[in-house]
Design a protein around this motif. Structure first.
Motif, mmCIF file in Angstrom:
data_model
loop_
_atom_site.group_PDB
_atom_site.id
_atom_site.type_symbol
_atom_site.label_atom_id
_atom_site.label_comp_id
_atom_site.label_asym_id
_atom_site.label_seq_id
_atom_site.Cartn_x
_atom_site.Cartn_y
_atom_site.Cartn_z
ATOM 1 N N PRO A 60 0.814 -1.227 0.000
ATOM 2 C CA PRO A 60 0.000 0.000 0.000
ATOM 3 C C PRO A 60 0.842 1.270 0.000
ATOM 4 O O PRO A 60 0.464 2.263 -0.623
ATOM 5 N N VAL A 61 1.989 1.259 0.688
ATOM 6 C CA VAL A 61 2.843 2.448 0.676
ATOM 7 C C VAL A 61 3.388 2.666 -0.731
ATOM 8 O O VAL A 61 3.416 3.790 -1.237
ATOM 9 N N TRP A 62 3.821 1.591 -1.386
ATOM 10 C CA TRP A 62 4.334 1.687 -2.762
ATOM 11 C C TRP A 62 3.285 2.263 -3.707
ATOM 12 O O TRP A 62 3.556 3.200 -4.453
ATOM 13 N N THR A 63 2.083 1.713 -3.661
ATOM 14 C CA THR A 63 1.039 2.211 -4.548
ATOM 15 C C THR A 63 0.618 3.630 -4.161
ATOM 16 O O THR A 63 0.297 4.440 -5.035
ATOM 17 N N GLY A 64 0.652 3.925 -2.869
ATOM 18 C CA GLY A 64 0.299 5.269 -2.413
ATOM 19 C C GLY A 64 1.284 6.319 -2.899
ATOM 20 O O GLY A 64 0.892 7.399 -3.356
ATOM 21 N N ILE A 65 2.578 6.006 -2.817
ATOM 22 C CA ILE A 65 3.598 6.932 -3.320
ATOM 23 C C ILE A 65 3.403 7.127 -4.817
ATOM 24 O O ILE A 65 3.462 8.258 -5.321
ATOM 25 N N GLY A 66 3.173 6.036 -5.533
ATOM 26 C CA GLY A 66 2.954 6.139 -6.976
ATOM 27 C C GLY A 66 1.713 6.953 -7.311
ATOM 28 O O GLY A 66 1.737 7.784 -8.229
ATOM 29 N N ALA A 67 0.644 6.728 -6.579
ATOM 30 C CA ALA A 67 -0.599 7.467 -6.833
ATOM 31 C C ALA A 67 -0.423 8.944 -6.505
ATOM 32 O O ALA A 67 -0.843 9.820 -7.280
ATOM 33 N N LEU A 68 0.200 9.228 -5.378
ATOM 34 C CA LEU A 68 0.439 10.614 -4.983
ATOM 35 C C LEU A 68 1.323 11.305 -6.018
ATOM 36 O O LEU A 68 1.040 12.424 -6.445
ATOM 37 N N GLY A 69 2.377 10.614 -6.442
ATOM 38 C CA GLY A 69 3.263 11.181 -7.460
ATOM 39 C C GLY A 69 2.545 11.414 -8.773
ATOM 40 O O GLY A 69 2.761 12.431 -9.446
ATOM 41 N N ALA A 70 1.674 10.492 -9.157
ATOM 42 C CA ALA A 70 0.934 10.635 -10.415
ATOM 43 C C ALA A 70 0.002 11.842 -10.359
ATOM 44 O O ALA A 70 -0.146 12.560 -11.364
ATOM 45 N N VAL A 71 -0.607 12.079 -9.222
ATOM 46 C CA VAL A 71 -1.482 13.248 -9.088
ATOM 47 C C VAL A 71 -0.659 14.529 -9.228
ATOM 48 O O VAL A 71 -1.039 15.449 -9.952
ATOM 49 N N VAL A 72 0.482 14.574 -8.551
ATOM 50 C CA VAL A 72 1.331 15.767 -8.621
ATOM 51 C C VAL A 72 1.810 15.991 -10.057
ATOM 52 O O VAL A 72 1.745 17.117 -10.575
ATOM 53 N N ILE A 73 2.273 14.933 -10.715
ATOM 54 C CA ILE A 73 2.725 15.046 -12.106
ATOM 55 C C ILE A 73 1.569 15.482 -13.002
ATOM 56 O O ILE A 73 1.730 16.324 -13.891
ATOM 57 N N GLY A 74 0.395 14.919 -12.765
ATOM 58 C CA GLY A 74 -0.774 15.306 -13.555
ATOM 59 C C GLY A 74 -1.078 16.785 -13.447
ATOM 60 O O GLY A 74 -1.359 17.446 -14.453
ATOM 61 N N VAL A 75 -0.992 17.317 -12.249
ATOM 62 C CA VAL A 75 -1.277 18.736 -12.037
ATOM 63 C C VAL A 75 -0.173 19.605 -12.636
ATOM 64 O O VAL A 75 -0.444 20.578 -13.346
ATOM 65 N N VAL A 76 1.080 19.243 -12.378
ATOM 66 C CA VAL A 76 2.203 20.076 -12.799
ATOM 67 C C VAL A 76 2.467 19.974 -14.299
ATOM 68 O O VAL A 76 2.600 20.991 -14.986
#
Length: 106
Positions: A60-76
């Motif tokens: 869950p931490v791995w997928t959470g980091i990936g999901a959080l990073g994907a959201v940030v990349i999506g916005v930026v």
């Protein structure tokens, strides 16, 4: 050291998912290769982390980091919308990641 491996794996998940977006449905060979290589290394680091971290924490931490990073990349990078609801749910992801780390016993 296992937590460092897990963070690297999560960051690489963000990298490969971003490359997958750039691959245009795997039609751009360069980004398709980056995607596959990123996936492989992400899984290698995740596998190293799960040697000593519980799977129920590491995954869950791995997928959470990936999901959080994907959201940030999506916005930026992709100018995806920033709404109060998105910020709220991304905050929940971050709280979950920190909570799992804090309660893992490692």
């Amino acid at each position: 050291m296992q937590w460092l491996y897990l963070v690297i794996a999560g960051v690489l998940e963000t990298v490969w998912s971003t490359c997958m977006k750039f691959s245009e449905g795997f039609t751009d060979v360069k980004y398709t290769i980056f995607t596959v290589v990123g996936m492989i290394f992400s899984f290698v680091f995740l596998a190293q982390a799960t040697k000593s971290l519980p799977l129920g924490t590491a995954y869950p931490v791995w997928t959470g980091i990936g999901a959080l990073g994907a959201v940030v990349i999506g916005v930026v990078m992709f100018k995806e919308p920033v709404t109060a609801a998105r910020i709220f749910f991304v905050s929940l992801l971050l709280i979950g990641i920190v909570g799992l780390k804090a309660t893992s016993g490692h």
